[in-house]
Write an enzyme that holds these catalytic residues in place. Structure first.
Site, mmCIF file in Angstrom:
data_model
loop_
_atom_site.group_PDB
_atom_site.id
_atom_site.type_symbol
_atom_site.label_atom_id
_atom_site.label_comp_id
_atom_site.label_asym_id
_atom_site.label_seq_id
_atom_site.Cartn_x
_atom_site.Cartn_y
_atom_site.Cartn_z
ATOM 1 N N CYS A 124 -9.213 -3.716 5.687
ATOM 2 C CA CYS A 124 -9.570 -4.028 7.080
ATOM 3 C C CYS A 124 -8.419 -3.668 8.023
ATOM 4 O O CYS A 124 -7.397 -4.358 8.066
ATOM 5 C CB CYS A 124 -9.917 -5.511 7.188
ATOM 6 N N CYS A 149 -7.451 -6.328 10.633
ATOM 7 C CA CYS A 149 -6.737 -7.449 9.998
ATOM 8 C C CYS A 149 -5.235 -7.173 9.962
ATOM 9 O O CYS A 149 -4.414 -8.054 10.227
ATOM 10 C CB CYS A 149 -7.239 -7.663 8.568
#
Length: 307
Positions: free
Chosen positions: A67, A70
């Site tokens: 991700c 993230c």
């Protein structure tokens, strides 16, 4: 920005299966000690972390290795947590490695950040947000915690209890240049730095992974999910429209949806128009990782469509 409330996620998050239910500490007992204010939480250890939320707010950062947003948000949350000197504990949860926690928090999109106050979930934010917004939400969190009687401070273990972590190796200059550009949102400059690093060393796997992540961040910047979905629905064979939604899905953690959309598009296009879709799929496979079951499944379907 609306105020956060401990009641906002009740019913949406079920943590009952994760509780250890130990005896609460006696009144006046010393604050619990921890080795670090940033910890990796797992399905097996989360019950202990849940109990610490009776002493300080526990911020739960749900993330995954693939991700990109993230990796943009997590360092900011860690920085703000450490600056608060024990008034908050940060628990990082890898959703791929801890499916029980991912299910309990109903993490449909990541990064997802939730706090716990005395065992009760409190919403914070979903998706990458600017540092100032992170600070504002943390300030609100401490206010809500105080209103609920959670005002403790964790003590960090003294030197000698645990060996000091080794200093992280210094980044290569072009990698450091890319990171600095990402921190200020200059994705074009970060892309150029990673591309230059790969030109110098085509086997630089870190640069290749970083390039894929920052390209994704650059593509989704400014996209509106609702508008993108509407455009894709109106033009199911419009390659760019489908690319936009697939990128947004991947950035939000909906990996299978992103792969499925592009594979469906690949199947419907004439053979002479398929190359860009195949190239984008291969790029996204690289972001998630060749060993990931979702990538293996998507590769198998792509192969069946090619032959």
């Amino acid at each position: 920005m609306s105020e956060i409330s401990p009641a906002a996620l009740r019913g949406a998050v079920d943590l009952s299966s994760l509780r250890n239910r130990p005896t609460p500490p006696a009144e006046g007992a010393p604050a619990p000690g921890v080795v670090d204010l940033v910890v990796d939480a797992t399905d097996e250890t989360f019950g202990q972390i849940l109990e610490l939320s009776r002493t300080v707010p526990v911020v739960v950062d749900l993330w995954a290795e693939w991700c990109g947003p993230c990796k943009q948000l997590s360092p900011i949350i860690e920085k703000v947590t450490r600056e608060l000197g024990g008034r908050v504990l940060l628990a990082k949860v890898d959703v791929d490695a801890n499916p029980q926690l991912a299910q309990s928090f109903r993490a449909q999109s990541i990064p997802m950040v939730v706090a716990l106050i005395a065992g009760q979930p409190v919403p914070m934010f979903t998706g990458a947000v600017p540092e100032q917004q992170v600070r504002d939400v943390f300030a609100q969190l401490l206010q809500v915690a105080a209103q609920n009687g959670v005002t403790g401070t964790l003590s960090v273990a003294e030197a000698g209890a645990e060996p000091a972590p080794a200093a992280e190796p210094e980044l290569p200059p072009l990698h450091a240049e890319a990171f600095a550009a990402i921190e200020v949102g200059d994705y074009a400059a970060a892309i150029k730095a990673y591309e230059k690093a790969l030109a110098e060393n085509p086997r630089d796997e870190d640069a290749l992974a970083g390039l894929g992540q920052v390209r994704l961040l650059d593509r989704v910047q400014g996209l509106d999910l609702q508008s993108a979905r509407a455009a894709a629905a109106e033009a199911p064979l419009d390659v760019q429209a489908q690319f936009d939604v697939a990128d947004l899905d991947l950035a939000g953690g909906h990996v299978d949806d992103a792969f499925g959309r592009l594979l469906d598009l690949f199947a419907q296009l004439p053979s002479d128009q398929r190359a860009p879709v195949r190239e984008r799929l291969v790029e996204l496979f690289g972001l998630i990782g060749a060993e990931d079951p979702r990538v293996v499944s998507a590769r198998n379907r792509l192969s069946s469509l090619l032959f």
